[in-house]
Motif scaffolding. Structure first.
Motif, PDB file in Angstrom:
ATOM      1  N   ASP A 290       0.803  -1.225   0.000  1.00 21.22           N
ATOM      2  CA  ASP A 290       0.000   0.000   0.000  1.00 21.22           C
ATOM      3  C   ASP A 290       0.839   1.279   0.000  1.00 21.22           C
ATOM      4  OD1 ASP A 290       1.034  -0.443   2.477  1.00 21.22           O
ATOM      5  OD2 ASP A 290      -0.776   0.077   3.592  1.00 21.22           O
ATOM      6  N   SER A 291       2.092   1.192  -0.420  1.00 21.49           N
ATOM      7  CA  SER A 291       2.951   2.374  -0.422  1.00 21.49           C
ATOM      8  C   SER A 291       3.384   2.701  -1.847  1.00 21.49           C
ATOM      9  CB  SER A 291       4.179   2.131   0.463  1.00 21.49           C
ATOM     10  OG  SER A 291       5.114   3.179   0.306  1.00 21.49           O
ATOM     11  N   LYS A 292       3.110   3.914  -2.295  1.00 21.27           N
ATOM     12  CA  LYS A 292       3.497   4.329  -3.636  1.00 21.27           C
ATOM     13  C   LYS A 292       5.015   4.392  -3.780  1.00 21.27           C
ATOM     14  CE  LYS A 292       2.669   7.882  -7.139  1.00 21.27           C
ATOM     15  NZ  LYS A 292       4.084   8.000  -7.523  1.00 21.27           N
ATOM     16  N   SER A 293       5.701   4.869  -2.742  1.00 17.55           N
ATOM     17  CA  SER A 293       7.158   4.957  -2.815  1.00 17.55           C
ATOM     18  C   SER A 293       7.783   3.568  -2.969  1.00 17.55           C
ATOM     19  CB  SER A 293       7.706   5.641  -1.565  1.00 17.55           C
ATOM     20  OG  SER A 293       7.391   4.897  -0.399  1.00 17.55           O
ATOM     21  N   VAL A 294       7.218   2.578  -2.296  1.00 12.28           N
ATOM     22  CA  VAL A 294       7.721   1.211  -2.421  1.00 12.28           C
ATOM     23  C   VAL A 294       7.468   0.677  -3.823  1.00 12.28           C
ATOM     24  CG1 VAL A 294       7.375  -1.183  -1.662  1.00 12.28           C
ATOM     25  CG2 VAL A 294       7.557   0.652   0.025  1.00 12.28           C
ATOM     26  N   ARG A 295       6.274   0.930  -4.337  1.00  8.90           N
ATOM     27  CA  ARG A 295       5.956   0.460  -5.692  1.00  8.90           C
ATOM     28  C   ARG A 295       6.874   1.093  -6.726  1.00  8.90           C
ATOM     29  NH1 ARG A 295       0.548   1.136  -3.817  1.00  8.90           N
ATOM     30  NH2 ARG A 295       0.389   3.109  -4.954  1.00  8.90           N
ATOM     31  N   ASP A 296       7.130   2.396  -6.590  1.00  9.12           N
ATOM     32  CA  ASP A 296       8.026   3.082  -7.527  1.00  9.12           C
ATOM     33  C   ASP A 296       9.453   2.551  -7.393  1.00  9.12           C
ATOM     34  OD1 ASP A 296       5.923   4.603  -8.398  1.00  9.12           O
ATOM     35  OD2 ASP A 296       6.377   6.320  -7.101  1.00  9.12           O
ATOM     36  N   PHE A 297       9.883   2.321  -6.155  1.00 11.19           N
ATOM     37  CA  PHE A 297      11.228   1.800  -5.918  1.00 11.19           C
ATOM     38  C   PHE A 297      11.394   0.431  -6.559  1.00 11.19           C
ATOM     39  CE2 PHE A 297      14.312  -0.587  -3.396  1.00 11.19           C
ATOM     40  CZ  PHE A 297      15.386   0.281  -3.350  1.00 11.19           C
ATOM     41  N   ARG A 298      10.401  -0.429  -6.408  1.00 18.11           N
ATOM     42  CA  ARG A 298      10.488  -1.786  -6.952  1.00 18.11           C
ATOM     43  C   ARG A 298      10.416  -1.788  -8.480  1.00 18.11           C
ATOM     44  NH1 ARG A 298       7.574  -5.640  -6.562  1.00 18.11           N
ATOM     45  NH2 ARG A 298       9.130  -7.286  -6.233  1.00 18.11           N
TER      46      ARG A 298
END
Length: 591
Positions: A290-298
């Protein structure tokens, strides 16, 4: 009270380990028993017989049977009817029967009694197979249902942490009790008591605690939530650290391109470990959805890691081109392939369970340690290939027989000597091609087979050393301070002696004087220049005077003199940065 309750609950849960993994737990106790007998026999007679080998046999049997039980657990989860149940029972019987010849093969081929324990390729085979069973136990129960696999692995890691914590605390506590009994009560507590205790705690007890908390494959963890502390660690601490490190690597690559320099050997290790940690980090990070920053990082990080890993491949291929494959270089390549394949997987399969990563790891482990393309066999083949090329180049090969020659270049002598030493130290002598069956690494054997011995090849490689023998005095006239400084490989951290700071950077040693908390540079020693000077002196002088290698100068109001007392440059397998030295630093400060 809650802590005590949790401890009691965990200890009581160890009973479930015997119910769930009965054969594995029995094997762990037998492993501990044989290890203890081995230590006891060693103390009593100086020979432990076969006890230690049997201890290792039952240790790997422990994880083999745990692996089988976990596979059967996962298989049982897909049993739908009576027909499936009959197939399940048949598979169970077959696996149990097959485990016997597998363990017998391990005993004969990896723990064979004709050689020392874990000699030559036996160590790679044994520990490779042991590691395979351990890694495979992380996914084998989830082969048929793995949507919640990341949470499943996190639970396993938690179980491992708890078991190690309990075992460590218990061992320290018992050790403190033994120490008190010995020093305060006067009871004779030998060092073997500590060894016996550690064996009992870190094998059956530790494994029992671990398996008691091992999650069941059929248990759904779809709604598993990580703790707030873990989320903060993954998202707000580790993510910036990994990002900054990656940026630093790209800045370094830009520097290499700008100055036209090849990557340093140390870069291989810096990238290798970073890429492996990145694989693990990205695996666990996928638990946060549920984290946009995590999704972008991955999305971005795996793509940027691919060129980094390719640079590492370029660096190690350069090394292999010069010196061939060794076990260490093979494992670097294997780890690089694992990292590269994992990054590609993360790029194209972002919403997957990631179970492919440990499966790939287990396959890489098996291929690297067992079979014809293992690290051991490929290293021997590579070094034999290098030897053949050098022999053919010097017309020293007639069919499969070596023709001794003395008029061989120093460089080729050194390479042949290096290959022979490597094969004699890391492999069986008969695995070196073209030499007779009774060949040894001695100078006499080398002289007889090749026409020269190891000492003839020292000029370019092993003879790059110097030691001050104190037969000549050192002139200290005009200097008020004398400091002895030493520097060893991988010691890049600064060291301080009085007001003087010595910093080692690659091929340079920088010396500073601290004045009012400010570091003032005195001199920078280029060790490549010292090595070249030493090489010339060894060819032109029989005895090297300390002043021949000394460095004099003045920096501001500080007069200095550097007198080397020892120099060692290790070549062949290692970069020129790999050196050690000691020197006197003489200084005089003029007001």
């Amino acid at each position: 009270m809650k802590l005590i309750f949790n401890i009691k609950k965990t200890l009581n849960n160890t009973k479930t380990s015997f119910k769930r993994f009965p054969v594995g737990m029995i094997a762990s106790f037998l492993s501990a028993l044989f290890f203890i007998l081995g230590v006891y026999s060693e103390r009593m007679s100086g020979y432990n017989g076969n006890n230690t080998k049997n201890g290792f046999l039952f240790l790997i049997a422990t994880f083999c049977f745990v692996f089988i039980d976990l596979f059967l657990e996962g298989l049982k989860g897909i049993v739908k009817n009576e027909e499936d149940l009959q197939k399940y029972k048949l598979i169970k019987i077959v696996l149990i029967i097959l485990s016997v010849p597998i363990l017998y093969g391990i005993k004969e081929n990896m723990l064979g009694f004709e050689e020392a324990l874990f000699s030559y390729d036996n160590s790679y085979k044994y520990f490779g197979l042991l590691l395979f069973f351990i890694i495979a136990s992380f996914f084998i129960a989830k082969l048929f249902y793995h949507k919640d696999y990341i949470a499943y692995v996190i639970k396993i890691m938690g179980a491992g942490f708890v078991s190690l914590l309990y075992s460590g605390v218990l061992f320290l506590g018992l050790s403190a009790i033994f120490s008190a009994l010995h020093h305060l009560i006067g009871l004779k507590i030998t060092s073997n008591i500590y060894v016996y205790t550690s064996i009992c705690i870190f094998i059956p007890f530790n494994i029992g605690i671990f398996l008691s908390n091992f999650p069941k494959g059929e248990t759904s963890l779809a709604n598993y939530e990580i703790s707030k502390a873990t989320r903060v660690l993954l998202n707000y601490i580790l993510m910036p650290i990994f990002s900054i490190y990656l940026i630093i690597l790209y800045i370094y690559f830009a520097k290499l391109i700008f100055i036209g320099e090849l990557p340093k050997n140390i870069l291989i290790h810096l990238i290798l470990w970073f890429s492996l940690f990145s694989v693990v980090y990205l695996f666990v990070l996928d638990i946060i959805k549920d984290s946009k920053s995590v999704r972008d990082f991955r999305k971005i990080f795996p793509v940027l890691m691919i060129p980094v890993i390719l640079v590492m491949f370029y660096s190690i291929i350069l090394r292999i081109g010069d010196y061939g494959i060794t076990e260490n270089r093979y494992f670097v390549i294997a780890a690089g392939i694992l990292s590269l394949a994992s990054m590609i997987y993360y790029v194209f399969y972002r919403s997957n369970s990631n179970i492919a990563i440990p499966i790939l790891l287990s396959v890489v482990i098996l291929i690297s340690t067992i079979g014809q393309v293992s690290a051991y066999n490929m290293s021997a083949n590579s070094q034999n290939s290098r030897l053949k090329k050098i022999l053919l180049k010097n017309n020293m090969l007639n069919g499969n027989k070596i023709v001794p020659k003395t008029d061989v270049s120093d460089n080729d002598k050194a390479k042949i000597s290096e290959i022979v030493k490597y094969m004699c130290n890391s492999h069986r002598n008969y695995e070196l091609n073209y030499v007779p069956s009774d060949f040894s690494c001695s100078d006499e054997s080398m002289k007889e087979v090749f026409g020269f011995d190891h000492t003839d090849s020292y000029e370019e490689y092993d003879d790059m050393y110097y030691n001050y023998d104190a037969k000549v005095s050192i002139d200290i006239n005009g200097y008020s301070k004398l400091l002895l400084i030493d520097s060893y490989p991988d010691s890049n951290i600064s060291k301080t002696v009085g007001n003087y700071k010595i910093r080692r950077k690659s091929n340079f040693i920088e010396i500073y004087f601290n004045d009012d908390d400010k570091d003032k540079e005195i001199v920078t020693i280029n060790m490549k220049d010292i090595k070249n000077k030493l090489k010339v002196l060894k060819k032109t002088k029989e005895i090297i005077d300390p002043d021949d290698l000394s460095i004099k100068g003045k920096s501001g109001n500080i007069e200095y003199k550097i007198v080397f007392t020892s120099l060692n440059f290790y070549e062949g397998e290692i970069d020129s940065e790999y050196y050690s030295c000691s020197f006197y630093l003489l200084t005089n400060i003029k007001n």
